[in-house]
Every structure is written in C-alpha cells, then in structure tokens.
Enzyme design. Structure first.
Site, PDB file in Angstrom:
ATOM      1  N   LEU A 177     -34.621 -59.045  67.789  1.00 46.69           N
ATOM      2  CA  LEU A 177     -33.913 -58.256  68.790  1.00 46.69           C
ATOM      3  C   LEU A 177     -32.801 -59.074  69.431  1.00 46.69           C
ATOM      4  CD1 LEU A 177     -36.787 -56.812  68.562  1.00 46.69           C
ATOM      5  CD2 LEU A 177     -36.251 -55.893  70.802  1.00 46.69           C
ATOM      6  N   SER A 228     -28.629 -58.377  71.306  1.00 45.18           N
ATOM      7  CA  SER A 228     -28.022 -57.793  72.505  1.00 45.18           C
ATOM      8  C   SER A 228     -26.631 -57.304  72.164  1.00 45.18           C
ATOM      9  CB  SER A 228     -27.953 -58.841  73.615  1.00 45.18           C
ATOM     10  OG  SER A 228     -27.094 -58.423  74.652  1.00 45.18           O
ATOM     11  N   SER A 229     -26.180 -56.270  72.874  1.00 43.56           N
ATOM     12  CA  SER A 229     -24.832 -55.749  72.628  1.00 43.56           C
ATOM     13  C   SER A 229     -23.748 -56.723  73.081  1.00 43.56           C
ATOM     14  CB  SER A 229     -24.652 -54.404  73.343  1.00 43.56           C
ATOM     15  OG  SER A 229     -24.804 -54.556  74.742  1.00 43.56           O
ATOM     16  N   CYS A 230     -24.121 -57.781  73.817  1.00 52.16           N
ATOM     17  CA  CYS A 230     -23.127 -58.756  74.255  1.00 52.16           C
ATOM     18  C   CYS A 230     -22.631 -59.627  73.101  1.00 52.16           C
ATOM     19  CB  CYS A 230     -23.668 -59.628  75.378  1.00 52.16           C
ATOM     20  SG  CYS A 230     -24.927 -60.805  74.864  1.00 52.16           S
ATOM     21  N   LYS A 266     -27.693 -65.283  70.273  1.00 53.62           N
ATOM     22  CA  LYS A 266     -28.099 -64.054  69.593  1.00 53.62           C
ATOM     23  C   LYS A 266     -27.361 -63.873  68.264  1.00 53.62           C
ATOM     24  CE  LYS A 266     -31.263 -62.587  72.338  1.00 53.62           C
ATOM     25  NZ  LYS A 266     -32.662 -62.509  71.829  1.00 53.62           N
ATOM     26  N   HIS A 285     -30.313 -55.872  86.511  1.00 50.88           N
ATOM     27  CA  HIS A 285     -29.195 -55.134  85.938  1.00 50.88           C
ATOM     28  C   HIS A 285     -28.924 -53.864  86.749  1.00 50.88           C
ATOM     29  CE1 HIS A 285     -30.351 -57.550  82.243  1.00 50.88           C
ATOM     30  NE2 HIS A 285     -29.097 -57.880  82.479  1.00 50.88           N
ATOM     31  N   TYR A 319     -25.451 -67.139  75.811  1.00 53.93           N
ATOM     32  CA  TYR A 319     -26.515 -66.221  75.395  1.00 53.93           C
ATOM     33  C   TYR A 319     -26.086 -65.443  74.156  1.00 53.93           C
ATOM     34  CZ  TYR A 319     -29.814 -62.293  75.657  1.00 53.93           C
ATOM     35  OH  TYR A 319     -30.768 -61.346  75.362  1.00 53.93           O
ATOM     36  N   LEU A 346     -30.854 -51.517  78.418  1.00 48.31           N
ATOM     37  CA  LEU A 346     -32.208 -50.987  78.420  1.00 48.31           C
ATOM     38  C   LEU A 346     -32.789 -50.940  79.834  1.00 48.31           C
ATOM     39  CD1 LEU A 346     -33.593 -52.987  75.356  1.00 48.31           C
ATOM     40  CD2 LEU A 346     -32.748 -50.627  75.366  1.00 48.31           C
TER      41      LEU A 346
END
Length: 318
Positions: free
Chosen positions: A106, A108-110, A141, A180, A137, A167
């Site tokens: 998993l 992240s969209s970042c 990923k 967030h 980060y 999320l």
C-alpha cells in the site's frame, strides 16, 4: 487466496490494516494474523525474518507505515524516509525469501508530481517534481513500488502495489494538530457543538477539490486486487493501481457535510486570507473500474459511520 490460507496483515491496527482484517474476516478467511509493534519491530530485519520463518504466511498485505500530516513530515523527514524504507525492505525481501505466494503493497497518492495533470493516472509516476513537504515519504513509497516491480522482474514474484486516495474511517487520527482534513473537521465541529460556539472557521476559499474513500472500501479493493490482479510474467514488473472513489468534493461541501452529520447548528465561516493548497487532487480510477471494482460507501454515509466511531471510542475532548 483460499479461505484457510494464512494471511499476514502488517499494520493490522492502523486505519487501513484494521479494515483489511475486518473485511477478510467478513469474507470468510479464517487464518488472518498480525503482530503489534511490541511483539515485532518491522524495522528490525532479524525479527521480521524470524517471524516469517516461524509463521510461514502465504499472503501478505503490507499496510504498515510511518504516517503523518504536513507538520510531521516537515519536522521529521529523516524518520519518514528511513522508517518506511526499512519496513518495506524487510517485509518485501522476507516475503521473497520465504516463498510468499502474493503480496499487496500500500502506497499513497503523494507519489505523483505536485503539478500532475488531473485526474492523475498511473502513467504519471516519476513524471515531474514531487510536493516538497512530503517528498521523503513519497520517495519511500515510490521505492516500494519499484522494489515490488524489481522482485517481480528478477524473481518471478507476484507483488502488486495499490495507491489510495485520501482515506478516512474507524480508527482514524483525530489529533488537533496532525490529523488530516476530514477527521480534523469531525473533531472541530463536534467540539464547537459541545461548547455552543457560534461559528467554525475553515481556512481558505473552500473551493479546492478533494477525493475521499472510506477505509473499508479501500480494504475491499485490496482484497479484490489480491484475488483478481496478477502481475506475474509482466516483463516490466506490473503497474501499480490507483484506488479511489473517482468523485470530487469541494472543501466547503465537505465541511457542510460534516456539519450536518455532527449536528452543529452554528455558522460555517470561510477565511480566504488563509492558503487553499493544491486546487485539485483526483485519482484516475478507470483502471480499477475496468477490472470490475467500485466503491460502496458514499461520503455522507461514510462520515456518519466515522463520527459514530469517533463518539464510541471517546477520542474527542470532553
């Protein structure tokens, strides 16, 4: 995956990991295991290898990560890149060494460039500069995606990578400083309601568009992809998959939804003197939709479920 297959969920107490465990149990999988940080330090390679040798899991969901908001990413960039690289490296390599049948990583969209075209499709990875505030980060990923692809190419493994949008859900982080946007709004409106405050001020114009996905929908997508997405034999190692709702909502609309669900009767005030952030951030989820998966929980219902969890767990300020 068979119903009796031994499935290890790394990060089983986190927002997504706990949802994956719940969905697996609801789906009839009877041999799901997890270890707390006190039982096993995922940054310790010898402990991870000992665990894999002892437990011999057949499938792995890698949902463990060091996460945080902008402030945390800015304050502890070294920890964010170091910890996440260690966790990923240890689990992915141990999975190979001990013959895991399939792994789901998993991300992240970042991972996408700061100025990526919208909506962001999988092909935009490494297509531009990252957002500086969470670059360490994001780089970790991206390394996880490339590591899965590299093991697939060299060793013939079947390790897939999924990239979720924003999320939220049961077990979320409601900390007043580093949560967030959606859980932060739940807490702020709840506290304003309890204190009978006349208004809640939201930073910015309220116009930026964001996408949100309920954590159990994310878990369902992970289980679906583990059962239906096969990258073994792909000479490029297999492409990652975006996971989201494909639906945008403005920050103002989001705030109004949370206000309604919480039952706050005061005024919602926008402060346009404060920064808006990125105007739009939406994942292209057409690849996932073409496979036959779509989210189930719409935003208002998800916020209602999240607020119920917030109240039940007593994480709010009295």
């Amino acid at each position: 995956m068979q119903k009796k297959s031994k499935i290890y969920v790394a990060g089983h107490k986190g927002l997504v990991g706990s949802a994956i465990v719940k969905i697996l149990n609801q789906s009839g999988f009877t041999n799901v295991i997890g270890k707390s940080h006190a039982e096993m330090d995922l940054q310790n390679q010898s402990q991870v290898l000992e665990f894999f040798e002892r437990e011999k899991p057949e499938y792995v969901f890698l949902a463990a990560a060091k996460v945080g908001g902008i402030h945390a990413n800015n304050t502890y960039p070294a920890e964010f890149i170091f910890s996440n690289l260690q966790i990923q490296n240890n689990i992915i390599d141990a999975s190979y060494r001990y013959g895991i049948k399939k792994l789901c990583f998993l991300g992240s969209s970042c991972i996408y460039p700061k100025f990526a075209k919208q909506p962001m499709d999988e092909g935009q990875l490494l297509d531009g500069k990252l957002e500086p505030t969470n670059e360490p980060y994001a780089v970790a990923k991206i390394a996880g995606i490339v590591m899965c692809q590299s093991y697939n190419r060299q060793y013939g493994t079947n390790y897939i990578s999924v990239m979720p949008t924003n999320l939220y859900g049961p077990g979320d982080n409601y900390h007043p400083e580093n949560s967030h946007v959606l859980p932060a709004l739940i807490r702020r409106f709840h506290e304003a309601k309890k204190q009978n405050l006349p208004e809640v001020v939201i930073w910015g114009t309220g116009k930026p568009l964001r996408e949100f996905l309920y954590s159990e929908d994310m878990a369902r997508a992970c289980v679906f992809l583990m059962q239906h997405y096969d990258v073994s034999g792909d000479p490029k190692g297999g492409e990652h998959v975006n996971v989201g709702s494909g639906i945008e909502v403005s920050i103002k609309e989001l705030a109004e939804t949370v206000k309604e669900v919480v039952g706050y009767q005061g005024n919602l005030v926008l402060d346009p003197t404060k920064p808006d952030g990125t105007p739009r951030k939406l994942l292209d989820v057409s690849k996932l939709h073409q496979m036959g998966w779509k989210h189930q929980v719409e935003l208002k219902e998800g916020v209602r479920l999240a607020y119920e969890d917030f109240l039940q767990k007593g994480v709010h300020t009295p």
